[in-house]
Design a protein around this motif. Sequence first.
Motif, PDB file in Angstrom:
ATOM      1  N   ILE A  82      58.232 110.950  51.002  1.00  0.00           N
ATOM      2  CA  ILE A  82      58.704 110.468  49.920  1.00  0.00           C
ATOM      3  C   ILE A  82      58.065 111.243  48.833  1.00  0.00           C
ATOM      4  O   ILE A  82      56.824 110.791  48.532  1.00  0.00           O
ATOM      5  CB  ILE A  82      58.566 109.034  50.050  1.00  0.00           C
ATOM      6  N   ASN A  83      58.801 111.799  47.894  1.00  0.00           N
ATOM      7  CA  ASN A  83      58.441 112.382  46.850  1.00  0.00           C
ATOM      8  C   ASN A  83      58.514 111.573  45.560  1.00  0.00           C
ATOM      9  O   ASN A  83      59.728 111.077  45.202  1.00  0.00           O
ATOM     10  CB  ASN A  83      58.973 113.718  46.657  1.00  0.00           C
ATOM     11  N   LEU A  84      57.468 111.024  44.978  1.00  0.00           N
ATOM     12  CA  LEU A  84      57.451 110.202  43.805  1.00  0.00           C
ATOM     13  C   LEU A  84      56.578 110.889  42.640  1.00  0.00           C
ATOM     14  O   LEU A  84      56.066 110.150  41.567  1.00  0.00           O
ATOM     15  CB  LEU A  84      56.623 108.907  44.017  1.00  0.00           C
ATOM     16  N   ALA A  85      56.770 112.129  42.594  1.00  0.00           N
ATOM     17  CA  ALA A  85      56.121 113.012  41.716  1.00  0.00           C
ATOM     18  C   ALA A  85      56.485 112.618  40.091  1.00  0.00           C
ATOM     19  O   ALA A  85      55.841 112.569  39.259  1.00  0.00           O
ATOM     20  CB  ALA A  85      56.201 114.488  41.762  1.00  0.00           C
ATOM     21  N   SER A  86      57.655 112.258  40.204  1.00  0.00           N
ATOM     22  CA  SER A  86      58.455 111.836  38.747  1.00  0.00           C
ATOM     23  C   SER A  86      58.029 110.421  38.377  1.00  0.00           C
ATOM     24  O   SER A  86      58.324 110.147  37.046  1.00  0.00           O
ATOM     25  CB  SER A  86      59.904 112.070  38.703  1.00  0.00           C
ATOM     26  N   GLN A  87      57.169 109.854  38.986  1.00  0.00           N
ATOM     27  CA  GLN A  87      56.864 108.348  38.404  1.00  0.00           C
ATOM     28  C   GLN A  87      55.733 108.349  37.754  1.00  0.00           C
ATOM     29  O   GLN A  87      54.456 108.975  38.290  1.00  0.00           O
ATOM     30  CB  GLN A  87      57.127 107.287  39.800  1.00  0.00           C
ATOM     31  N   PRO A  88      55.421 107.340  36.903  1.00  0.00           N
ATOM     32  CA  PRO A  88      54.178 107.242  36.380  1.00  0.00           C
ATOM     33  C   PRO A  88      53.008 106.903  37.184  1.00  0.00           C
ATOM     34  O   PRO A  88      53.494 106.200  38.305  1.00  0.00           O
ATOM     35  CB  PRO A  88      54.278 106.237  35.118  1.00  0.00           C
ATOM     36  N   THR A  89      51.858 106.919  37.105  1.00  0.00           N
ATOM     37  CA  THR A  89      50.727 106.339  37.769  1.00  0.00           C
ATOM     38  C   THR A  89      50.928 104.790  37.626  1.00  0.00           C
ATOM     39  O   THR A  89      51.057 104.277  36.700  1.00  0.00           O
ATOM     40  CB  THR A  89      49.329 106.744  37.259  1.00  0.00           C
ATOM     41  N   GLY A  90      50.292 104.340  38.870  1.00  0.00           N
ATOM     42  CA  GLY A  90      50.097 102.690  38.573  1.00  0.00           C
ATOM     43  C   GLY A  90      50.704 102.179  40.032  1.00  0.00           C
ATOM     44  O   GLY A  90      50.310 102.975  41.176  1.00  0.00           O
ATOM     45  N   PHE A  91      50.815 100.957  40.135  1.00  0.00           N
ATOM     46  CA  PHE A  91      50.998 100.293  41.411  1.00  0.00           C
ATOM     47  C   PHE A  91      52.433 100.238  41.900  1.00  0.00           C
ATOM     48  O   PHE A  91      53.351  99.790  41.073  1.00  0.00           O
ATOM     49  CB  PHE A  91      50.436  98.751  41.443  1.00  0.00           C
ATOM     50  N   TYR A  92      52.614 100.239  43.123  1.00  0.00           N
ATOM     51  CA  TYR A  92      53.949 100.061  43.624  1.00  0.00           C
ATOM     52  C   TYR A  92      53.979  99.308  44.815  1.00  0.00           C
ATOM     53  O   TYR A  92      53.139  99.210  45.572  1.00  0.00           O
ATOM     54  CB  TYR A  92      54.882 101.398  43.875  1.00  0.00           C
ATOM     55  N   PHE A  93      55.218  98.693  45.071  1.00  0.00           N
ATOM     56  CA  PHE A  93      55.332  97.887  46.736  1.00  0.00           C
ATOM     57  C   PHE A  93      56.434  98.860  47.270  1.00  0.00           C
ATOM     58  O   PHE A  93      57.473  99.091  46.941  1.00  0.00           O
ATOM     59  CB  PHE A  93      55.817  96.405  46.348  1.00  0.00           C
ATOM     60  N   LEU A  94      55.981  98.995  48.457  1.00  0.00           N
ATOM     61  CA  LEU A  94      56.844  99.887  49.456  1.00  0.00           C
ATOM     62  C   LEU A  94      57.378  98.664  50.489  1.00  0.00           C
ATOM     63  O   LEU A  94      56.692  97.847  51.013  1.00  0.00           O
ATOM     64  CB  LEU A  94      56.156 100.805  50.504  1.00  0.00           C
ATOM     65  N   LYS A  95      58.652  98.618  50.711  1.00  0.00           N
ATOM     66  CA  LYS A  95      59.159  97.561  51.449  1.00  0.00           C
ATOM     67  C   LYS A  95      60.180  98.206  52.410  1.00  0.00           C
ATOM     68  O   LYS A  95      60.876  98.932  52.133  1.00  0.00           O
ATOM     69  CB  LYS A  95      60.197  96.741  50.408  1.00  0.00           C
ATOM     70  N   ILE A  96      59.963  97.889  53.797  1.00  0.00           N
ATOM     71  CA  ILE A  96      60.765  98.344  54.816  1.00  0.00           C
ATOM     72  C   ILE A  96      61.473  97.034  55.617  1.00  0.00           C
ATOM     73  O   ILE A  96      60.760  96.280  55.824  1.00  0.00           O
ATOM     74  CB  ILE A  96      60.028  99.325  55.892  1.00  0.00           C
ATOM     75  N   LYS A  97      62.629  97.249  55.715  1.00  0.00           N
ATOM     76  CA  LYS A  97      63.510  96.247  56.487  1.00  0.00           C
ATOM     77  C   LYS A  97      64.250  96.961  57.863  1.00  0.00           C
ATOM     78  O   LYS A  97      64.881  97.705  57.481  1.00  0.00           O
ATOM     79  CB  LYS A  97      64.691  95.469  55.477  1.00  0.00           C
ATOM     80  N   SER A  98      64.042  96.449  58.968  1.00  0.00           N
ATOM     81  CA  SER A  98      64.435  96.844  60.183  1.00  0.00           C
ATOM     82  C   SER A  98      64.578  95.657  61.221  1.00  0.00           C
ATOM     83  O   SER A  98      63.593  95.115  61.332  1.00  0.00           O
ATOM     84  CB  SER A  98      63.759  97.907  60.474  1.00  0.00           C
ATOM     85  N   GLY A  99      65.881  95.615  61.843  1.00  0.00           N
ATOM     86  CA  GLY A  99      66.007  94.526  62.812  1.00  0.00           C
ATOM     87  C   GLY A  99      65.496  93.113  62.460  1.00  0.00           C
ATOM     88  O   GLY A  99      65.127  92.600  63.200  1.00  0.00           O
ATOM     89  N   GLY A 100      65.806  93.008  60.982  1.00  0.00           N
ATOM     90  CA  GLY A 100      65.522  91.430  60.709  1.00  0.00           C
ATOM     91  C   GLY A 100      64.215  91.349  60.373  1.00  0.00           C
ATOM     92  O   GLY A 100      63.752  90.195  60.097  1.00  0.00           O
ATOM     93  N   GLN A 101      63.235  92.244  60.566  1.00  0.00           N
ATOM     94  CA  GLN A 101      61.883  92.244  60.099  1.00  0.00           C
ATOM     95  C   GLN A 101      61.589  92.909  58.592  1.00  0.00           C
ATOM     96  O   GLN A 101      62.326  93.769  58.550  1.00  0.00           O
ATOM     97  CB  GLN A 101      61.038  92.804  61.246  1.00  0.00           C
ATOM     98  N   LEU A 102      60.643  92.436  57.849  1.00  0.00           N
ATOM     99  CA  LEU A 102      60.139  93.079  56.663  1.00  0.00           C
ATOM    100  C   LEU A 102      58.800  93.498  56.772  1.00  0.00           C
ATOM    101  O   LEU A 102      57.766  93.012  57.368  1.00  0.00           O
ATOM    102  CB  LEU A 102      60.429  91.808  55.527  1.00  0.00           C
ATOM    103  N   PHE A 103      58.520  94.530  56.189  1.00  0.00           N
ATOM    104  CA  PHE A 103      56.962  95.055  56.210  1.00  0.00           C
ATOM    105  C   PHE A 103      56.924  95.461  54.598  1.00  0.00           C
ATOM    106  O   PHE A 103      57.820  96.049  53.922  1.00  0.00           O
ATOM    107  CB  PHE A 103      57.098  96.517  56.841  1.00  0.00           C
TER     108      PHE A 103
END
Length: 85
Positions: free
Chosen positions: A57-78
């Motif tokens: 995942i290329n996020l080079a264009s985003q500013p520095t800082g904190f982010y949240f990565l969220k994955i949803k699969s099979g009714g589960q969240l990560f």
Amino acid sequence: VNNFFDTNELLIYPNPFTASITLYTKQEIKNGTLNILNMLGEKIYSDELKNISHEEINLASQPTGFYFLKIKSGGQLFYRKIIKQ
């Protein structure tokens, strides 16, 4: 049933990162969604995950800082906090 969210078979690296992160699973994600949110809760990246075990995942264009990565699969969240330097 083997649940990769519970068995820690999901790797996200490097964290912190400078330009891109890699998502790696030992078990394929058959059908899911990946979203990355900024600290305001705004979606800055979204992708459908279909039969993948590796994704860069290329996020080079985003500013520095904190982010949240969220994955949803099979009714589960990560969620994982990621840091761009």
